[in-house]
Design a protein around this motif. Structure first.
Motif, mmCIF file in Angstrom:
data_model
loop_
_atom_site.group_PDB
_atom_site.id
_atom_site.type_symbol
_atom_site.label_atom_id
_atom_site.label_comp_id
_atom_site.label_asym_id
_atom_site.label_seq_id
_atom_site.Cartn_x
_atom_site.Cartn_y
_atom_site.Cartn_z
ATOM 1 N N GLN A 110 -9.081 -29.465 -31.678
ATOM 2 C CA GLN A 110 -8.561 -28.997 -32.970
ATOM 3 C C GLN A 110 -7.244 -29.700 -33.311
ATOM 4 O O GLN A 110 -6.991 -30.031 -34.473
ATOM 5 N N GLU A 111 -6.429 -29.946 -32.289
ATOM 6 C CA GLU A 111 -5.185 -30.688 -32.501
ATOM 7 C C GLU A 111 -5.482 -32.085 -33.036
ATOM 8 O O GLU A 111 -4.826 -32.563 -33.970
ATOM 9 N N ILE A 112 -6.485 -32.750 -32.464
ATOM 10 C CA ILE A 112 -6.871 -34.080 -32.928
ATOM 11 C C ILE A 112 -7.315 -34.017 -34.391
ATOM 12 O O ILE A 112 -6.941 -34.866 -35.213
ATOM 13 N N ALA A 113 -8.090 -32.999 -34.735
ATOM 14 C CA ALA A 113 -8.556 -32.856 -36.114
ATOM 15 C C ALA A 113 -7.392 -32.651 -37.078
ATOM 16 O O ALA A 113 -7.347 -33.256 -38.156
ATOM 17 N N PHE B 71 -7.551 -18.415 -25.961
ATOM 18 C CA PHE B 71 -8.745 -18.332 -26.799
ATOM 19 C C PHE B 71 -8.437 -18.008 -28.266
ATOM 20 O O PHE B 71 -8.977 -18.637 -29.185
ATOM 21 N N GLY B 72 -7.580 -17.036 -28.496
ATOM 22 C CA GLY B 72 -7.304 -16.606 -29.871
ATOM 23 C C GLY B 72 -6.679 -17.675 -30.746
ATOM 24 O O GLY B 72 -6.795 -17.622 -31.979
ATOM 25 N N ARG B 73 -6.045 -18.650 -30.130
ATOM 26 C CA ARG B 73 -5.415 -19.731 -30.893
ATOM 27 C C ARG B 73 -6.472 -20.555 -31.641
ATOM 28 O O ARG B 73 -6.166 -21.159 -32.672
ATOM 29 N N ILE B 74 -7.698 -20.547 -31.124
ATOM 30 C CA ILE B 74 -8.787 -21.276 -31.774
ATOM 31 C C ILE B 74 -8.966 -20.776 -33.211
ATOM 32 O O ILE B 74 -9.066 -21.558 -34.153
ATOM 33 N N PHE B 75 -8.987 -19.451 -33.373
ATOM 34 C CA PHE B 75 -9.251 -18.872 -34.689
ATOM 35 C C PHE B 75 -8.036 -19.022 -35.606
ATOM 36 O O PHE B 75 -8.169 -19.204 -36.812
ATOM 37 N N ARG B 76 -6.864 -18.966 -35.023
ATOM 38 C CA ARG B 76 -5.654 -19.239 -35.803
ATOM 39 C C ARG B 76 -5.723 -20.660 -36.354
ATOM 40 O O ARG B 76 -5.417 -20.913 -37.517
ATOM 41 N N ASN B 77 -6.184 -21.606 -35.513
ATOM 42 C CA ASN B 77 -6.316 -22.988 -35.958
ATOM 43 C C ASN B 77 -7.400 -23.143 -37.015
ATOM 44 O O ASN B 77 -7.276 -23.961 -37.925
#
Length: 542
Positions: free
Chosen positions: A121-124, A155-161
């Motif tokens: 997600q960081e790359i995106a 895990f929750g950081r995924i949805f924040r992203n």
């Protein structure tokens, strides 16, 4: 015949072969039986899904293939972190692709799985690339939930992203091809469009067993959260398909209609191959990372037409700085020179060491590249900054701080390749993982640590022996040697490219012959991000 060249060539070929053998095992995921089971359910494996999705005539650069390598042995291992991911082209558009591997613990998320997904997600976000999620996961690996669930980078950081990327205008497509459970159910629904495969795809906050335990309701998975349910009743999903291939075809159609992005405008001309044979890198790089060699010979086998225009060539010679093209892209290269040299003052300078003048030169060059909007490529083979009274009195810390400042505040894309040693503060100065390179890769010969194994082992030995003697224990020379060997072996294992890649300190271990490809694809990705901050370095020590 050059015996040293042949010896080096054999060592590198052996190291590359070892990496490829390990990759073949990793690509099996949970193993042949688990893959066969996937096929019995009319499901493709994660790698088969990606192969079907991507354009076959363009490169796919896998990221994090060695994530989790030799970790979680008590839990049976976690090949590739339970997720296959990388940069690929779909309908001509470069995308980030993330596919859960259901053959690895039902696609459950280990701590390294979360770290890998956050990296993708960081790359995106850094490169303004569309994201395609191929979802097939049982959710968090419960025995390790405390290491994956609650913290900022869990895990929750995924949805924040997901939410942040949506606000940034980054397209996110989720194809649900298997289970999508609990918190993981939010990922497809926070994407722009959700596609589901009938019979296998399911989305729910709680599965049938948990529903029965919580509210006493008997219900099957398909009725609870299958494709028909979410396309016809809840309205959560947007498309349903009988087969995975039809689902992936629709993903291709969606991506094909996305508007063209604005570009950063990095300069590119017609690509040209090096005139010097890249295969000679194998023999030019010394086995064991100990002997001097000329880094220019390596660079000339990576860059277009083997042309490297050096900046301040006769000053600060232990750092090579200069302009070149890689696959047509204009780049600024910062590399450690490994030859033993003599400066104009008559002082000997050890290769791989950063001195006052070389730090000063590299900082200036990095600032120049930011001024001209030229991406930076760092080639690591550094043992650290020079120590001793002469360097300290000359202000090595000040000059080192200047270099670190320039690296930290650089706004052009930075791509790091660790080809040899990357020790101590030298790792920071050469744009190690802590300094936000857009992409960072390692050759099989890479070693990343706070210091070399020999020095570290002897330092730790002195501390351990001192503690034993303080307790009145006798330490014989034989005991001391056995301790040194044990400490050195343990420490050196932690310095390898495998160890670094397992923990995502690097994005992958590459064949040196793929260096041009990963740099070119990295700049292609970065060119999709038109936004670039103003270059500022703050206060510089002078």
């Amino acid at each position: 015949m050059n015996l040293e060249f042949n010896k080096n060539e054999d060592a590198m070929k052996l190291a590359v072969s070892s990496v490829k053998q390990q990759l073949e095992k990793i690509k099996l995921g949970g193993g042949k039986k688990a893959n066969d089971k996937q096929h019995e359910k009319n499901k493709l494996t994660a790698r088969e899904r990606i192969d079907y999705l991507i354009d076959s005539d363009k490169p796919f650069v896998e990221i994090g293939a060695f994530a989790g390598f030799e970790m979680y042995q008590e839990q049976g291992g976690c090949p590739a972190g339970g997720t296959v991911a990388g940069l690929g082209y779909v309908s001509g558009r470069q995308c980030v692709i993330v596919a859960n591997d259901q053959t690895v613990k039902a696609g459950a998320w280990f701590p390294i799985t979360g770290k890998k997904n956050l990296r993708m997600q960081e790359i995106a976000m850094e490169n303004n690339l569309p994201v395609i999620y191929l979802v097939d996961s049982a959710g968090v690996f419960l025995p390790m939930q405390d290491e994956i669930f609650p913290d900022k980078e869990h895990f929750g950081r995924i949805f924040r992203n997901n939410a942040k990327m949506s606000a940034m205008g980054i397209t996110q497509i989720a194809a649900v091809m298997g289970a999508c459970v609990a918190g993981g159910a939010y990922l497809p629904i926070m994407s722009d469009e959700t596609l589901m495969v009938e019979g296998n795809g399911s989305i729910f906050l709680a599965g049938p067993y948990l529903v029965k335990a919580a509210v006493g309701e008997d219900i099957d998975a398909e009725t609870l959260g299958g494709a028909a349910t979410h396309n016809e009743i809840s309205g959560i999903a947007d498309y349903k398909f009988a087969t995975e291939q039809e689902c992936l075809d629709q993903v291709k159609k969606i991506i094909s209609k996305i508007g063209d992005p604005h570009h950063a405008g990095f300069n590119r001309t017609t690509p040209a191959l090096p005139t010097k044979d890249p295969k000679e890198i194998y023999g030019s790089f010394p086995a064991g990372n100990l002997k001097p060699y000329n880094m220019v010979e390596i660079i000339e086998r990576i860059v277009d037409n083997s042309e490297f225009e050096q900046f301040k060539e006769d000053y600060g010679k232990t750092m090579l700085c200069g302009y070149a093209r890689i696959d047509g892209w204009a780049v600024g290269i910062v590399a450690n020179q490994r030859l033993v040299l003599k400066n104009k003052k008559g002082e000997m300078q050890m290769g791989g060491v950063i001195y006052n003048d070389s730090a000063d030169k590299a900082a200036r060059f990095i600032m120049n590249c930011n001024q001209k909007k030229i991406p930076l490529v760092f080639l690591h083979d550094v043992t650290g900054f020079m120590v001793g009274s002469r360097s300290e009195h000359s202000g090595i810390i000040k000059d080192g701080a200047k270099l670190v400042n320039a690296v930290a505040n650089s706004v052009v894309p930075k791509i790091s390749i660790v080809i040899g040693n990357s020790y101590g503060a030298g790792n920071y100065a050469m744009c190690g993982k802590a300094y936000d390179p857009r992409f960072i890769y390692a050759w099989p010969s890479a070693k990343i640590a706070v210091m070399g194994g020999e020095q570290a082992a002897k330092t730790m030995l002195q501390i351990q022996v001192g503690g034993m003697k303080a307790k009145g224990q006798e330490v014989t020379p034989e005991n001391e040697k056995a301790l040194l060997d044990e400490i050195k072996g343990r420490y050196e294992k932690q310095t390898t490219a495998y160890y670094a890649a397992a923990r995502l300190w690097v994005d992958g271990i590459i064949d040196p012959l793929d260096t041009r490809k990963v740099i070119s694809e990295g700049i292609s990705a970065a060119n999709n991000q038109p936004k670039m901050e103003e270059f500022k370095v703050g206060v510089l020590q002078v």
